[in-house]
Design an enzyme around this catalytic site. Structure first.
Site, PDB file in Angstrom:
ATOM      1  N   TYR A 151       0.822  -1.209   0.000  1.00 33.61           N
ATOM      2  CA  TYR A 151       0.000   0.000   0.000  1.00 33.61           C
ATOM      3  C   TYR A 151       0.858   1.262   0.000  1.00 33.61           C
ATOM      4  O   TYR A 151       0.450   2.296  -0.512  1.00 33.61           O
ATOM      5  CB  TYR A 151      -0.888   0.038   1.241  1.00 33.61           C
ATOM      6  N   LYS A 196       2.965 -15.296   2.988  1.00 38.34           N
ATOM      7  CA  LYS A 196       3.230 -16.049   1.758  1.00 38.34           C
ATOM      8  C   LYS A 196       4.737 -16.287   1.716  1.00 38.34           C
ATOM      9  O   LYS A 196       5.443 -15.843   0.796  1.00 38.34           O
ATOM     10  CB  LYS A 196       2.714 -15.240   0.546  1.00 38.34           C
ATOM     11  N   ASP A 229      -2.887 -18.501   1.091  1.00 41.31           N
ATOM     12  CA  ASP A 229      -3.837 -19.219   0.224  1.00 41.31           C
ATOM     13  C   ASP A 229      -4.579 -20.292   1.023  1.00 41.31           C
ATOM     14  O   ASP A 229      -5.802 -20.441   0.925  1.00 41.31           O
ATOM     15  CB  ASP A 229      -3.155 -19.786  -1.036  1.00 41.31           C
ATOM     16  N   ASP A 253      -6.641  -7.009   4.512  1.00 44.00           N
ATOM     17  CA  ASP A 253      -7.762  -6.368   3.824  1.00 44.00           C
ATOM     18  C   ASP A 253      -8.645  -7.438   3.170  1.00 44.00           C
ATOM     19  O   ASP A 253      -9.860  -7.467   3.358  1.00 44.00           O
ATOM     20  CB  ASP A 253      -7.223  -5.404   2.764  1.00 44.00           C
ATOM     21  N   ASP A 257     -12.716  -9.085   4.394  1.00 52.07           N
ATOM     22  CA  ASP A 257     -13.950  -9.066   3.587  1.00 52.07           C
ATOM     23  C   ASP A 257     -14.490 -10.498   3.485  1.00 52.07           C
ATOM     24  O   ASP A 257     -15.697 -10.737   3.593  1.00 52.07           O
ATOM     25  CB  ASP A 257     -13.695  -8.532   2.166  1.00 52.07           C
TER      26      ASP A 257
HETATM   27  C1  IPM Z   1     -10.544  -0.922   3.902  1.00 53.29           C
HETATM   28  C2  IPM Z   1     -10.582  -0.422   2.471  1.00 53.29           C
HETATM   29  C3  IPM Z   1      -9.361   0.427   2.176  1.00 53.29           C
HETATM   30  C4  IPM Z   1      -8.136  -0.470   2.282  1.00 53.29           C
HETATM   31  C5  IPM Z   1      -9.365   1.172   0.837  1.00 53.29           C
HETATM   32  C6  IPM Z   1     -10.612   2.000   0.665  1.00 53.29           C
HETATM   33  C7  IPM Z   1      -8.161   2.012   0.660  1.00 53.29           C
HETATM   34  O1  IPM Z   1     -10.722  -1.482   1.570  1.00 53.29           O
HETATM   35  O2  IPM Z   1     -10.463  -0.091   4.808  1.00 53.29           O
HETATM   36  O3  IPM Z   1     -10.621  -2.132   4.116  1.00 53.29           O
HETATM   37  O4  IPM Z   1      -7.799  -1.199   1.337  1.00 53.29           O
HETATM   38  O5  IPM Z   1      -7.486  -0.434   3.324  1.00 53.29           O
HETATM   39 MN    MN Z   2     -11.124  -3.380   2.537  1.00 58.48          MN
END
Ligand code: IPM
Ligand code: MN
Ligand code: NAD
Length: 369
Positions: A151, A196, A229, A253, A257
């Site tokens: 990042y 990884k 993975d 990240d 999700d």
């Molecule tokens: C999160 C989001 C952010 C990230 C983006 C919007 C930059 O996906 O906070 O999880 O990747 O950190």
């Molecule tokens: Mn995110």
């Protein structure tokens, strides 16, 4: 009780509210109502200042993180953020993007540890796409490194070639592993570091540093290494095996999700981004949800649970934090939730249900109106 009466034992707290884009504004409206009610009840003066970030900030000032916003955040006790981004600002040729505002804010404030708890309410097993028998006992904490990795590494961007350098120093790894191991010690005493290492040099450094930290400082906490993975597979095949996960920025990240679907919805997961001091940034893990913006159906629980984390970590009000958690739990038990969880409530009605239950919890109905 009046929110404006200063309490000599508690001189007041400065909160910066950053609604941002899309459903960010819808969920932060509920956050503000909840924290204002709690402040009245506990007789704490909250000075809530709303500022711009993300796409709306670019439209108004040209910058995703205006100077004024950053200056306010530096002075704050805590920051509440909705979400940033949206299709109207997603042109790959643009030189500025809303997401840069959030990344810069995390970096400038040194918020290197992003805590993302994932706990399943049994009633929501049906809202998850997984079979209920895979979900029993899901209760984990992901500690995502937030200010390093690809990042923030050097970038080159052209039409024929592009690169994002992924870098980590020993110190960057050490501090976040220590934070995660501290949390593991308070929970089930098990830390999984996800990487990884069969491919990436940075991952091999993560392994060395994690082993050193655990041997020297946490001999009582068990730990293991796991390839990312395989971890993505275990999160859906045996999620209850995890207690605390620590991992680098990008893996954290993506895996969170994925993990959000264990508990029913992207709208459920809160987060706290912490650094060396008490200042924290609190935001749900979801984005601006362009597909549902303006419909009034965004789930506010991830945002409201983030307010709970703020009361805990930045304001030192653990009882208030615990009550928010319990009350969200009770709302779900009673089916008081938005459509993503199988309910019928609007965002505003779900927020109001939480406040009503806060008021009933103790005899403090006055505070929440
Ligand atoms: C999160 C989001 C952010 C990230 C983006 C919007 C930059 O996906 O906070 O999880 O990747 O950190
Ligand atoms: Mn995110
Ligand atoms: P998203 O998280 O916005 O949405 C993914 C899916 O989850 C959508 O179907 C959405 O409707 C649903 N969803 C998300 N939050 C919900 C909620 N509270 N209640 C009910 N459903 C919810 O991810 P995306 O669509 O990939 O990204 C949209 C924009 O948001 C992008 O610009 C992205 O960069 C940004 N984003 C910002 C943050 C942040 O500000 N922290 C986080 C993730 C994505």
């Amino acid at each position: 009780m009046n929110a404006k009466i200063p309490n000599p034992e508690n001189p007041g707290k400065k909160i910066v509210l950053l609604p941002g884009d899309g459903i960010g504004a819808e969920v932060t409206a509920e956050a503000e109502l909840l924290m204002t009610g709690l402040a009245r009840e506990y007789n704490v003066t909250l000075d809530v200042q709303t500022e711009l970030i993300g796409g709306v900030a670019m439209d108004e000032t040209g910058e995703p993180l205006p100077e004024k916003t950053l200056a306010a955040c530096r002075q704050a006790d805590a920051i509440i953020l909705g979400a940033v981004g949206g299709p109207q600002w997603a042109d790959p040729n643009a030189d500025k993007r809303p997401e840069q505002g959030l990344l810069q804010l995390r970096k400038e404030l040194g918020l290197y540890a992003n805590l993302r708890p994932v706990r399943l309410h049994p009633k929501l097993a049906n809202a998850s796409p997984l079979k209920p028998e895979y979900l029993e006992g899901v209760d984990l904490m992901v500690v995502r490194e937030l200010t390093g990795g690809s990042y923030f590494g050097e970038k080159q961007e052209g039409d024929e070639f592009a690169s994002d350098a992924c870098t980590y120093t020993r110190e960057e790894i050490e501090r976040v592993v220590i934070r995660a191991a501290d949390i593991a010690r308070e929970r089930c005493g098990m830390l999984t570091m996800i990487d990884k290492a069969n491919v990436l040099a940075t991952s091999r450094l993560w392994r060395k540093v994690t082993a050193d930290v655990m041997t020297e400082l946490f001999p009582d906490v068990r730990y293991e290494f796991m390839l990312v993975d395989a971890a993505a597979m275990y999160i859906v095949s045996n999620p209850a095996r995890f207690d605390v996960i620590v991992t680098e920025n990008m893996f954290g990240d993506i895996l969170t999700d994925e993990a959000s679907m264990l508990v029913g919805s992207m709208g459920m997961l809160p987060s706290a981004s912490l650094g060396a001091g008490k200042l924290g940034l609190y935001e749900p893990i979801h984005g601006s949800a362009p597909d549902i913006v303006g419909q009034g159906i965004a789930n506010p629980f991830g945002m409201l649970a983030s307010v709970g984390m703020m009361f805990d970590y930045s304001l030192g009000m653990k009882e208030a934090a615990r009550r928010i958690e319990l009350v969200i739990w009770n709302c779900i038990s009673n089916g008081e939730c938005t459509p993503d969880l199988g309910g019928t409530l609007t965002t505003a009605a779900a927020g109001a249900a939480v406040r009503k239950r806060m008021g009933e919890y103790y005899l403090s109905r006055v505070a929440y109106g």
